[in-house]
Design an enzyme around this catalytic site. Structure first.
Site, PDB file in Angstrom:
ATOM      1  N   SER A   1      22.899 -98.716 -21.498  1.00 20.99           N
ATOM      2  CA  SER A   1      22.828 -97.460 -22.172  1.00 20.99           C
ATOM      3  C   SER A   1      22.537 -96.086 -21.098  1.00 20.99           C
ATOM      4  O   SER A   1      22.313 -95.009 -21.285  1.00 20.99           O
ATOM      5  CB  SER A   1      21.255 -97.354 -23.059  1.00 20.99           C
ATOM      6  OG  SER A   1      20.505 -97.133 -22.473  1.00 20.99           O
TER       7      SER A   1
ATOM      8  N   ASP B   1      22.372 -83.926 -18.199  1.00 21.86           N
ATOM      9  CA  ASP B   1      22.020 -84.991 -18.941  1.00 21.86           C
ATOM     10  C   ASP B   1      23.818 -85.109 -19.869  1.00 21.86           C
ATOM     11  O   ASP B   1      24.844 -86.217 -19.717  1.00 21.86           O
ATOM     12  CB  ASP B   1      21.262 -84.915 -20.139  1.00 21.86           C
ATOM     13  CG  ASP B   1      21.822 -86.415 -21.328  1.00 21.86           C
ATOM     14  OD1 ASP B   1      21.700 -87.211 -21.213  1.00 21.86           O
ATOM     15  OD2 ASP B   1      22.036 -85.465 -22.197  1.00 21.86           O
TER      16      ASP B   1
ATOM     17  N   LYS C   1      27.670 -87.294 -19.590  1.00 22.87           N
ATOM     18  CA  LYS C   1      28.335 -88.313 -20.906  1.00 22.87           C
ATOM     19  C   LYS C   1      29.910 -87.243 -21.048  1.00 22.87           C
ATOM     20  O   LYS C   1      31.068 -88.017 -20.890  1.00 22.87           O
ATOM     21  CB  LYS C   1      27.115 -87.582 -22.464  1.00 22.87           C
ATOM     22  CG  LYS C   1      26.046 -88.463 -22.434  1.00 22.87           C
ATOM     23  CD  LYS C   1      25.134 -87.455 -23.378  1.00 22.87           C
ATOM     24  CE  LYS C   1      23.741 -88.051 -23.848  1.00 22.87           C
ATOM     25  NZ  LYS C   1      22.668 -86.918 -24.637  1.00 22.87           N
TER      26      LYS C   1
ATOM     27  N   GLY D   1      17.660 -90.575 -30.395  1.00 22.46           N
ATOM     28  CA  GLY D   1      16.755 -91.838 -31.074  1.00 22.46           C
ATOM     29  C   GLY D   1      16.586 -93.006 -31.366  1.00 22.46           C
ATOM     30  O   GLY D   1      17.805 -93.749 -30.810  1.00 22.46           O
TER      31      GLY D   1
END
Length: 333
Positions: free
Chosen positions: A122, A219, A223, A314
């Site tokens: 991740s 960030d 991505k 989350g």
């Protein structure tokens, strides 16, 4: 029943969430996929706990909650001072899982791949700077290198691009990929200035103590870089144009609302070009998401426009992406 040995690097919030899923859904995975997961090592910043027979995840979670570090577990397990590079070479595992924030993890990802181990991550910087090298090594060794949770948490945009749209040529992706900036911009719409909105986000745990990665667009840039690598061809973060939200003013936000629009940090990905910047988005646009959501509009030659939308952050959501990749890797192995 196929037994898969896992080596877990990172036992913070995401690592604990992944462990809970493996623990609580073990029966489901055995019945549905015929796989049994055995975590043979867990590493945090205090050391590496390694037990070839398998670690008791329930006990590991209790130790981490009560003592804050795995090195407190010395009564039951030996704690090793391996570097990650040493650990991936020394520990016998089928799949290495990286849920750390180690910017240099690409080095031990490569080491694991060269040992013939699958890698699940991740962790965004390794891919944002070393995608081509890592994926080529995985292909050369014929082992899985999977990274669903690097973009949009568990919402499966990576799997969609890598495994499903194989007959389509992607023409463009427009996406909102950072929930923290969406929260801050949403709070500015109701009258807060940037600094107050940021403080509120930090107080709620939505923004980090050091929020620069989010508010400067880094960030989202990582991505978007990964999306370009998957949809088009390898690029690095150094080739991406990024402008964050730190300079967005309440007046700009109010003017957008008066026009029936909202300001969002939008990533645009086209062949050879990646930009991340605040943009005015119509309120009826799928990119006018709420603070917990990410969305991507993917335009292809055959399918036209495809919307994928879901939780972009989350713990359970990120664990969903990681565990899905663990299962994919296990079935392939």
């Amino acid at each position: 029943m196929k037994e898969i040995k896992l080596s877990l690097f990172g036992f913070g919030n995401v690592g604990k969430a992944v462990s809970r899923v493996l623990l609580e859904k073990g029966v489901f995975f055995r019945e549905k996929y015929g796989v049994e997961f055995k975590v043979v090592s867990i590493a945090d910043t205090s050391g590496v706990v390694w037990l070839p027979e398998g670690i008791d995840l329930r006990e590991a979670l209790i130790i981490r909650e009560n003592f804050g570090k795995l090195s407190a577990w010395t009564n039951d397990y030996e704690v090793y001072n391996f570097t990650p590079d040493e650990a991936v070479r020394e520990i016998d595992a089928d799949v290495v899982i990286d849920v750390t924030n180690d910017r240099n993890a690409w080095r031990w990802h490569l080491a694991a791949l060269r040992e013939g181990k699958g890698v699940i991550t991740s962790n965004k910087p390794p891919l944002a700077f070393h995608y081509a090298e890592l994926t080529k090594e995985a292909e050369r060794r014929d082992v899985p290198y999977l990274f669903e949770a690097t973009v949009m948490a568990g919402t499966p945009v990576i799997g969609l691009l890598r495994e499903n749209l194989l007959g389509d040529a992607v023409e463009r992706i427009d996406a909102v990929l950072n929930a923290t900036t969406t929260f801050i911009l949403s709070r500015m719409e109701v009258g807060l200035n940037f600094e107050d909105a940021l403080r509120e986000a930090q107080a709620l745990g939505i923004a980090e103590r050091d929020p620069s990665g989010d508010i400067l667009g880094i960030d989202a840039g990582y991505k978007a870089t990964i999306l370009h690598c998957v949809a088009f061809s390898p690029v690095t973060f150094d080739e991406v144009r990024v402008r964050g939200i730190a300079e967005v003013t309440p007046d700009e936000v109010r003017r957008a609302r008066a026009k029936g629009k909202t300001v969002r940090l939008v990533a645009t990905v086209e062949r050879g070009e990646v930009t991340v910047e605040p943009k005015e988005v119509p309120l009826e646009s799928p990119l006018a998401v709420g603070s917990h959501e990410n969305a991507a509009v993917i335009k292809t030659d055959l399918l036209g426009e495809l919307l994928i939308k879901g939780a972009g952050a989350g713990l359970k959501e990120t664990a969903s992406g990681v565990v899905s990749d663990i299962i994919k890797a296990s079935l392939r192995l």
